[in-house]
Design a protein around this motif. Structure first.
Motif: not given
Length: 697
Positions: A534-539, A632-640, A642-650, A675-679
């Motif tokens: 994704n950070n290589w800007d490839l779909k 039982p669930m543990n967590f959901v994470e939003i990963i996104s 910027d073309g360089n770094k990866v950000y995580r929101e749990k 970009w963004a995705r979900v786990e």
């Protein structure tokens, strides 16, 4: 005489004080007394009572006195009417420590390792009982008992109770400072009071088996279904089972290697009669990598226990619910698809002149497991991909005919191969219809020609020919087992190549490999690759893969399986082609799952995965996610990114209970991201992950 008596009394009191001083008090600073759980400590007994669902309560009495069995009593039932399940049990952990090869391939991502062929040793994990703490984590109660030690590893014992379920988890949480370490573990419970009447399991024929629990019987390793073994106690049943996927380190085969045990003196290292789970140190006798144990990582050697106040059949029914009876449930608007099976039915049966069964075992397995679409990877070093031409075409024709014959309205069997030519590394190919092609092109041989029997055929000589074939026949290719095995440097080594940047090179495939018991998720290797691509800007998209050879009803298939839930209303007919399958895969209209966690609905700003979303000036996006789960669930994470770094929101989901569904709606900051995705992951490291969403620049 009086002086002597006084001395004896003083010595006794000193010894008694020393024994009770092992755990003088319980740390409850982080325990929420309003959680519905009670925790009391008196006369060396820590009693935990938790709501276990259906108006029942589970109770575990933990004996903190040194030398006494840890689990003094296990009870289950209605308040003040609980039934005594078992008494006087000790947890047992055997840790086998070997050496990881971090040099020859790709560091901790190695698969081609043969750990049991190098020096290793097995140790008992010893519990000291020096301190204990009880804390509340969402809807869970965690009891931590210090301390554990096994050779170079040390840590604590954690027992986790789950509100709303008769389930608890026992984990030896240990770490080492030594590098290049690989491990496996066996575990279970030892019955110190001989209180069990029967031992039960479900055999590979799916029948319940029961034998008497005879204390003098030597331990036996047995092949079971559902990875579970149970003991009938005084008034109920105790079942033991591992995390359904996490416990099984990656192999090329899904052989049932007798993953449970019962009896006395297991491996001549445990003292007493017990039941438990186990690993075969030799695996499938091919490449056997065991588990990674990097320095300072907290390895969770764990297993689950389920209490039932009913009979053995009822207990197994409850356990099987956690994996939907080892199958993938149907979701409206989705079809399940699994890929990368080297079953070699054509070469090992059809061309071996063996009787061709009307319905082969592998087809029965796929149907019973609830898989709608299966993508094969035939002819893996067994056939003639480069010719002679007539031999190659005959093999392909047989593959197409058998896939056509075995496909019906419940299963679409797709011909496929792992060509491993032209592009570099290992990769898979899938066309939307039968395509005849030969993986060689000699001088003066045309790219295409018309064959009198098979029609149009292709001769492929290099990567340019291969890309042209994919384009002309609307096929897809992707990297198999990226960054490990035969793709140790792929796709990184060809990320700038025209074929990789083509939309016909879909991306890569995910499998839970390598294995690391300290991780709260599976398959981090390819999840990280998703972020990189994704950070290589490839779909690019990532499907799951099994990468297995033998498929039989006796195998432990479910532990090694995974699926893609494709957004499709109907199953294509083989005769009409399966272009819709490739369209969904290429456009990212699916989510991947181990089976226990499902994402039937996911949108960001009203868009589905694979689509491009727009942000307003605030930079926030609205996420709508419907989750279904068993554990039982543990967590959901939003990963996104910027073309360089990866950000995580749990997003913490530790308040969830077993067997739930929830619609989550929340905002997430995505400004300056592309970009963004979900786990989503549960307590047993089972999970699901979406494909990527793209953000307008």
């Amino acid at each position: 005489m009086c002086k002597r008596l006084i001395v004896v009394v003083l010595v006794y009191l000193c010894n008694a004080n020393f024994a009770s001083a092992q755990v003088s008090q319980v740390n409850t600073q982080k325990f929420d007394r309003k959680s519905g759980v009670t925790a009391t400590y008196s006369q060396s007994i820590l009693k935990i009572t938790w709501p276990a669902g259906n108006n029942n309560y589970g109770q575990v009495d933990l004996n903190m006195e040194k030398g006494k069995p840890l689990f003094s009593r296990l009870l289950m039932g209605a308040a003040k009417k609980a039934k005594l399940i078992s008494t006087d049990l000790d947890p047992a952990f055997l840790l086998t420590i070997g050496k990881r090869d971090l040099i020859s391939q790709n560091g901790w991502n190695i698969f081609f390792d043969k750990v049991p062929q190098k020096k290793y040793k097995t140790y008992n994990v010893e519990l000291e009982k020096s301190a204990v703490a009880v804390k509340t984590v969402g809807s869970r109660t965690v009891v931590t008992i210090s301390s554990l030690k096994a050779d170079r590893f040390s840590g604590n014992l954690e027992i986790t109770f789950y509100n709303g379920s008769p389930l608890f988890n026992i984990a030896a949480v240990i770490s080492t400072k030594i590098d290049s370490t690989a491990i496996v573990y066996d575990a279970g419970l030892i019955n110190r009071s001989a209180s069990w009447k029967n031992i039960s399991w479900i055999n590979t024929g799916d029948s319940l088996k029961t034998v008497a629990a005879i204390d003098s019987d030597s331990s036996k390793n047995i092949a079971v279904k559902y990875r579970t073994i149970a003991a009938k106690g005084k008034e109920g049943v105790l079942a033991i089972f591992p995390a359904p996927h996490q416990y099984f380190y990656p192999l090329d085969e899904a052989f049932n290697l007798k993953f449970t045990w019962f009896g006395s003196n297991y491996r001549k290292m445990t003292n007493g009669y017990g039941i438990g789970i186990r690993q075969d140190l030799e695996g499938d006798r091919r490449f056997v990598p065991w588990f990674n144990a990097p320095p300072e990582s907290k390895q969770r050697l764990n297993f689950f226990c389920l209490l039932s106040a009913e009979n053995e059949g009822a207990a197994f029914t409850e356990v099987k619910k956690f994996t939907h009876n080892d199958s993938y449930v149907k979701l409206p608007g989705y079809k399940t698809m699994s890929s990368h099976f080297h079953n070699e039915f054509i070469m090992s049966v059809v061309f071996a002149n063996k009787p061709i069964p009307e319905v082969p075992d592998f087809v029965k397995v796929f149907k019973k497991t609830g898989i709608d679409i299966v993508h094969l990877a035939e002819f893996h070093y067994t056939a003639h991909p480069k010719g002679p031409d007539e031999t190659r075409l005959k093999e392909l024709h047989a593959l197409f005919e058998q896939c056509k014959r075995l496909s019906d309205n419940k299963l679409l069997l797709l011909p496929g191969e792992e060509p491993n030519e032209f592009f570099g590394g290992h990769w898979l190919a899938l066309f939307p219809k039968p395509v005849y092609w030969i993986m060689s092109r000699k001088k003066d041989v045309p790219y295409t020609e018309n064959h009198p029997q098979y029609g149009k055929i292709y001769h492929i000589g290099d990567k340019d020919d291969m890309l042209k074939l994919l384009e002309e026949e609307k096929g897809l290719a992707w990297t198999a087992h990226a960054r490990t095995k035969g793709s140790v440097n792929a796709p990184d080594v060809y990320k700038e190549e025209a074929f990789f940047k083509s939309p016909h090179f879909m991306g890569a495939a995910w499998k839970a490999m390598p294995a690391d018991l300290s991780e709260p998720r599976l398959g981090k290797r390819v999840l990280d690759l998703m972020d990189d691509m994704n950070n290589w800007d490839l779909k690019k998209t990532v499907i799951t893969e099994a990468d297995l050879f033998t498929i039989t009803p006796e195998n432990e298939m479910y532990a090694h399986l995974n699926v893609n839930y494709l957004m499709m209303d109907s199953l294509p007919q083989f005769n009409k082609g399966w272009q819709p399958v490739l369209d969904v895969m290429q456009k990212g209209k699916f989510f991947a799952s181990t089976g226990e966690v499902l994402m039937p609905e996911l949108s960001i700003n009203g868009k589905r995965s694979g689509e491009t979303i727009a942000l307003d000036k605030s930079g926030f996006a609205n996420v709508k996610l419907k989750l279904n789960w068993t554990f039982p669930m543990n967590f959901v994470e939003i990963i996104s990114g910027d073309g360089n770094k990866v950000y995580r929101e749990k997003i913490d989901l530790t308040k969830t209970q077993a067997f739930g569904a929830q619609l989550l709606q929340f905002k997430t900051k995505l400004s300056n991201r592309i970009w963004a995705r979900v786990e989503a992951w549960d307590i047993a490291a089972n999970g699901a992950f979406s494909q990527s969403f793209y953000i307008e620049k």
